[in-house]
Design an enzyme around this catalytic site. Sequence first.
Site, PDB file in Angstrom:
ATOM      1  N   CYS A  43       0.819  -1.221   0.000  1.00 18.00           N
ATOM      2  CA  CYS A  43       0.000   0.000   0.000  1.00 18.00           C
ATOM      3  C   CYS A  43       0.853   1.271   0.000  1.00 18.00           C
ATOM      4  CB  CYS A  43      -0.921  -0.034   1.204  1.00 18.00           C
ATOM      5  SG  CYS A  43      -1.811   1.477   1.467  1.00 18.00           S
ATOM      6  N   ALA A 267      -2.151  -5.843 -15.754  1.00 25.20           N
ATOM      7  CA  ALA A 267      -2.850  -5.674 -14.471  1.00 25.20           C
ATOM      8  C   ALA A 267      -4.134  -6.490 -14.525  1.00 25.20           C
ATOM      9  CB  ALA A 267      -3.142  -4.194 -14.218  1.00 25.20           C
ATOM     10  N   HIS A 441     -24.501  23.226   2.346  1.00 21.48           N
ATOM     11  CA  HIS A 441     -24.650  23.720   0.981  1.00 21.48           C
ATOM     12  C   HIS A 441     -23.546  24.735   0.681  1.00 21.48           C
ATOM     13  CE1 HIS A 441     -26.611  25.059  -2.672  1.00 21.48           C
ATOM     14  NE2 HIS A 441     -26.421  26.316  -2.259  1.00 21.48           N
TER      15      HIS A 441
HETATM   16  P1  FAD Z   1       0.800  -5.878   1.835  1.00 22.99           P
HETATM   17  O1  FAD Z   1       0.558  -4.433   1.847  1.00 22.99           O
HETATM   18  O2  FAD Z   1       1.058  -6.547   0.532  1.00 22.99           O
HETATM   19  O3  FAD Z   1       2.021  -6.126   2.809  1.00 22.99           O
HETATM   20  C1  FAD Z   1       2.580  -7.378   2.990  1.00 22.99           C
HETATM   21  C2  FAD Z   1       3.993  -7.201   3.496  1.00 22.99           C
HETATM   22  O4  FAD Z   1       4.497  -8.475   3.884  1.00 22.99           O
HETATM   23  C3  FAD Z   1       4.966  -6.670   2.438  1.00 22.99           C
HETATM   24  O5  FAD Z   1       5.616  -5.528   2.933  1.00 22.99           O
HETATM   25  C4  FAD Z   1       5.947  -7.821   2.215  1.00 22.99           C
HETATM   26  O6  FAD Z   1       7.269  -7.375   1.954  1.00 22.99           O
HETATM   27  C5  FAD Z   1       5.858  -8.553   3.540  1.00 22.99           C
HETATM   28  N1  FAD Z   1       6.192  -9.972   3.452  1.00 22.99           N
HETATM   29  C6  FAD Z   1       5.705 -10.913   2.593  1.00 22.99           C
HETATM   30  N2  FAD Z   1       6.233 -12.120   2.851  1.00 22.99           N
HETATM   31  C7  FAD Z   1       7.070 -11.947   3.892  1.00 22.99           C
HETATM   32  C8  FAD Z   1       7.911 -12.833   4.606  1.00 22.99           C
HETATM   33  N3  FAD Z   1       7.969 -14.126   4.342  1.00 22.99           N
HETATM   34  N4  FAD Z   1       8.641 -12.322   5.619  1.00 22.99           N
HETATM   35  C9  FAD Z   1       8.606 -10.998   5.929  1.00 22.99           C
HETATM   36  N5  FAD Z   1       7.821 -10.129   5.291  1.00 22.99           N
HETATM   37  C10 FAD Z   1       7.061 -10.581   4.278  1.00 22.99           C
HETATM   38  N6  FAD Z   1      -6.101  -0.592  -1.716  1.00 22.99           N
HETATM   39  C11 FAD Z   1      -6.910   0.384  -1.273  1.00 22.99           C
HETATM   40  O7  FAD Z   1      -7.647   0.178  -0.295  1.00 22.99           O
HETATM   41  N7  FAD Z   1      -6.940   1.617  -1.876  1.00 22.99           N
HETATM   42  C12 FAD Z   1      -6.157   1.905  -2.938  1.00 22.99           C
HETATM   43  O8  FAD Z   1      -6.207   3.032  -3.459  1.00 22.99           O
HETATM   44  C13 FAD Z   1      -5.292   0.896  -3.443  1.00 22.99           C
HETATM   45  N8  FAD Z   1      -4.489   1.122  -4.496  1.00 22.99           N
HETATM   46  C14 FAD Z   1      -3.634   0.147  -4.911  1.00 22.99           C
HETATM   47  C15 FAD Z   1      -2.820   0.414  -6.012  1.00 22.99           C
HETATM   48  C16 FAD Z   1      -1.945  -0.550  -6.470  1.00 22.99           C
HETATM   49  C17 FAD Z   1      -1.058  -0.256  -7.654  1.00 22.99           C
HETATM   50  C18 FAD Z   1      -1.869  -1.808  -5.804  1.00 22.99           C
HETATM   51  C19 FAD Z   1      -0.904  -2.857  -6.276  1.00 22.99           C
HETATM   52  C20 FAD Z   1      -2.690  -2.085  -4.736  1.00 22.99           C
HETATM   53  C21 FAD Z   1      -3.586  -1.117  -4.270  1.00 22.99           C
HETATM   54  N9  FAD Z   1      -4.429  -1.344  -3.205  1.00 22.99           N
HETATM   55  C22 FAD Z   1      -5.296  -0.370  -2.779  1.00 22.99           C
HETATM   56  C23 FAD Z   1      -4.451  -2.636  -2.487  1.00 22.99           C
HETATM   57  C24 FAD Z   1      -3.635  -2.524  -1.177  1.00 22.99           C
HETATM   58  O9  FAD Z   1      -2.310  -2.135  -1.491  1.00 22.99           O
HETATM   59  C25 FAD Z   1      -3.641  -3.864  -0.470  1.00 22.99           C
HETATM   60  O10 FAD Z   1      -4.978  -4.288  -0.245  1.00 22.99           O
HETATM   61  C26 FAD Z   1      -2.937  -3.762   0.876  1.00 22.99           C
HETATM   62  O11 FAD Z   1      -1.602  -3.335   0.739  1.00 22.99           O
HETATM   63  C27 FAD Z   1      -2.968  -5.125   1.580  1.00 22.99           C
HETATM   64  O12 FAD Z   1      -2.301  -5.036   2.808  1.00 22.99           O
HETATM   65  P2  FAD Z   1      -1.616  -6.329   3.458  1.00 22.99           P
HETATM   66  O13 FAD Z   1      -1.127  -5.884   4.773  1.00 22.99           O
HETATM   67  O14 FAD Z   1      -2.531  -7.480   3.380  1.00 22.99           O
HETATM   68  O15 FAD Z   1      -0.391  -6.700   2.481  1.00 22.99           O
HETATM   69  P1  NAD Z   2      -8.859  -6.199 -11.035  1.00 25.65           P
HETATM   70  O1  NAD Z   2      -9.458  -7.484 -10.637  1.00 25.65           O
HETATM   71  O2  NAD Z   2      -9.394  -4.942 -10.479  1.00 25.65           O
HETATM   72  O3  NAD Z   2      -8.926  -6.045 -12.618  1.00 25.65           O
HETATM   73  C1  NAD Z   2      -8.396  -6.991 -13.478  1.00 25.65           C
HETATM   74  C2  NAD Z   2      -9.097  -6.855 -14.812  1.00 25.65           C
HETATM   75  O4  NAD Z   2      -8.390  -7.627 -15.753  1.00 25.65           O
HETATM   76  C3  NAD Z   2     -10.537  -7.365 -14.793  1.00 25.65           C
HETATM   77  O5  NAD Z   2     -11.387  -6.378 -15.329  1.00 25.65           O
HETATM   78  C4  NAD Z   2     -10.481  -8.631 -15.645  1.00 25.65           C
HETATM   79  O6  NAD Z   2     -11.680  -8.855 -16.350  1.00 25.65           O
HETATM   80  C5  NAD Z   2      -9.330  -8.317 -16.584  1.00 25.65           C
HETATM   81  N1  NAD Z   2      -8.620  -9.488 -17.112  1.00 25.65           N
HETATM   82  C6  NAD Z   2      -8.326 -10.649 -16.498  1.00 25.65           C
HETATM   83  N2  NAD Z   2      -7.626 -11.450 -17.332  1.00 25.65           N
HETATM   84  C7  NAD Z   2      -7.453 -10.773 -18.496  1.00 25.65           C
HETATM   85  C8  NAD Z   2      -6.797 -11.029 -19.724  1.00 25.65           C
HETATM   86  N3  NAD Z   2      -6.165 -12.188 -19.934  1.00 25.65           N
HETATM   87  N4  NAD Z   2      -6.822 -10.096 -20.705  1.00 25.65           N
HETATM   88  C9  NAD Z   2      -7.458  -8.907 -20.498  1.00 25.65           C
HETATM   89  N5  NAD Z   2      -8.106  -8.604 -19.354  1.00 25.65           N
HETATM   90  C10 NAD Z   2      -8.085  -9.507 -18.360  1.00 25.65           C
HETATM   91  O7  NAD Z   2      -7.287  -6.369 -10.737  1.00 25.65           O
HETATM   92  P2  NAD Z   2      -6.121  -5.297 -10.699  1.00 25.65           P
HETATM   93  O8  NAD Z   2      -6.511  -4.082 -11.443  1.00 25.65           O
HETATM   94  O9  NAD Z   2      -4.895  -6.040 -11.082  1.00 25.65           O
HETATM   95  O10 NAD Z   2      -6.051  -4.956  -9.165  1.00 25.65           O
HETATM   96  C11 NAD Z   2      -5.796  -5.987  -8.211  1.00 25.65           C
HETATM   97  C12 NAD Z   2      -6.432  -5.682  -6.897  1.00 25.65           C
HETATM   98  O11 NAD Z   2      -5.721  -4.623  -6.254  1.00 25.65           O
HETATM   99  C13 NAD Z   2      -7.862  -5.166  -6.991  1.00 25.65           C
HETATM  100  O12 NAD Z   2      -8.782  -6.210  -7.086  1.00 25.65           O
HETATM  101  C14 NAD Z   2      -8.004  -4.412  -5.711  1.00 25.65           C
HETATM  102  O13 NAD Z   2      -8.329  -5.331  -4.696  1.00 25.65           O
HETATM  103  C15 NAD Z   2      -6.616  -3.863  -5.464  1.00 25.65           C
HETATM  104  N6  NAD Z   2      -6.551  -2.434  -5.898  1.00 25.65           N
HETATM  105  C16 NAD Z   2      -7.404  -1.549  -5.310  1.00 25.65           C
HETATM  106  C17 NAD Z   2      -7.383  -0.228  -5.686  1.00 25.65           C
HETATM  107  C18 NAD Z   2      -8.324   0.739  -5.022  1.00 25.65           C
HETATM  108  O14 NAD Z   2      -8.869   0.398  -3.978  1.00 25.65           O
HETATM  109  N7  NAD Z   2      -8.542   1.922  -5.572  1.00 25.65           N
HETATM  110  C19 NAD Z   2      -6.507   0.205  -6.676  1.00 25.65           C
HETATM  111  C20 NAD Z   2      -5.657  -0.720  -7.256  1.00 25.65           C
HETATM  112  C21 NAD Z   2      -5.691  -2.049  -6.848  1.00 25.65           C
END
Ligand code: FAD
Ligand code: NAD
Length: 462
Positions: A43, A267, A441
Amino acid sequence: MPDLACKLLVIGAGPGGYACAVRAGQLGVDTIIVEAARDGGTCLNIGCIPSKALIHAADEFARLTTYAMTGAMGLSAGTPSVDFARTGAWIAGVVDRLSHGVTGLLKKARVRSLRGEARFRDGKTIVVRGEGGEQRIRAENIVIATGSEPVPLSSVPFGGDVISSTDALSLAEIPRRMAVVGGGYIGLEIGTAYAKLGSAVTVVEAAERILPLWDSALTEPVARRLSMLGVEVLTSAKATGWSGSHLAVASADGQTSEIAADKVLVAVGRKPRTGSVGLADLRLSMSGPFIKIDDRCRTSMRGVYAVGDVTGEPMLAHRAIAQGEMVAGIIAGQPHAWDKVAIPAICFTDPEIVSVGLLPDEAKRQGIDAKVAEFPFKANGRALTTERDDGFVRVVARSDNGALLGVQAVGEGVSELSAAFALALEMGARLDDVGATVHAHPTRSEAFQEACLRALGMPLHI
Ligand code: FAD
Ligand code: NAD
């Protein structure tokens, strides 16, 4: 190194893990947290925060571009330019500040932090491999918070110019042409940002429309905006290969095409990160690829809990935080269980989408007699004053007593309305509760009140 012992060991310092450790420390639980990379997890370091910072930078640039071209509202600006290295440095600065902030919170809560990769030896013992060698830790309770990682696509594997969200958030240059495979959260948030920064973006989505998680009424304003930004969207289409300069695409009707691109962002979803921690030896019950948990985030092994993305959908930071905090309370002896009514979901596209609780179709599928009403931003004063009157707020409520079941919105800046929507659902509000609440408002929040009044058959401003 001598063995360590603690009451709680947390693996992973992402939102789920650090929230659990901080709260446990505050509650006086002797806690160790192990993180392989940087505090803050996906995150803060490579997800929510850098993506929202990139989106903000792109929005500001797009605004300047508009003023340079049209002089809207009598304002004008010269032709804007981007120094993308500075944009990247600014994003890195925001990320650093928050990651250090998490480190500070852990310290303040007297949590011991270890850097290294943790692996289960047995259900009570973890071995951490770090720079200083191996450290064995015995713990009464262990929380797995190892998060998730991108799903690879076998036809277009990661490597070279085929990139994941992590690479897309740290590019040195703005790509001239970007192909995005997957029109979900990540593809559209990051794809839109690069389109605003000047990339020619093409989105390839396997489903019939973008953001298939939500109904077409909610996603249509986003599709319209993408078209206005010049983003080409190919739906019912899959990427079948990458030549190094062209992405091969096959559509459901058998047509094939090629998209010229400098970078391909794949993605297509995320999968739980369970490999590194040695889960296979532990033989926990699984739910598909995710760790199976009960309403207290307990796994099938006594004393082993799991929180966050590793436990399944919705993979959102705020769900991970809420689970982590709950587990800390349970380990401290508090009688908690998961009883949340609503977990808001927000897509930070342009316009933004918010969904809390049930969509109209979900209420129908559950056999609930529900009424649905929406209030358009076209009739909202604040929306007009900010030049963005696209979108609406929609409410779904029980027909018999008006209890709110779901609230959705699409529109500029609606992410900030999510708190009001979630609070209303969590507190069991009815249509007349929101309808009778004085909303300031001029604000976009008035559209929530008006949607409720409309569901009651007595709207004021439409
Ligand atoms: P993570 O944040 O993935 O943290 C897991 C941690 O565990 C990592 O730091 C990793 O290094 C560590 N780890 C793993 N294995 C080990 C090990 N064996 N030993 C020690 N450490 C380890 N969610 C939202 O709600 N809003 C958003 O706007 C949003 N935007 C996103 C945009 C992108 C591009 C991505 C990829 C994700 C986004 N998400 C968003 C999803 C969000 O990032 C995740 O839901 C969230 O980070 C999950 O938290 P977590 O604690 O489960 O895992
Ligand atoms: P996603 O599930 O949101 O979207 C993946 C998309 O890829 C879907 O619309 C699916 O139909 C499509 N897809 C799957 N296989 C495909 C293929 N072979 N060719 C073309 N399209 C294909 O997944 P994401 O965008 O990778 O994000 C992963 C997760 O990360 C999300 O589900 C969400 O939980 C988290 N995330 C959250 C936020 C947020 O809260 N604003 C932002 C980014 C990521």
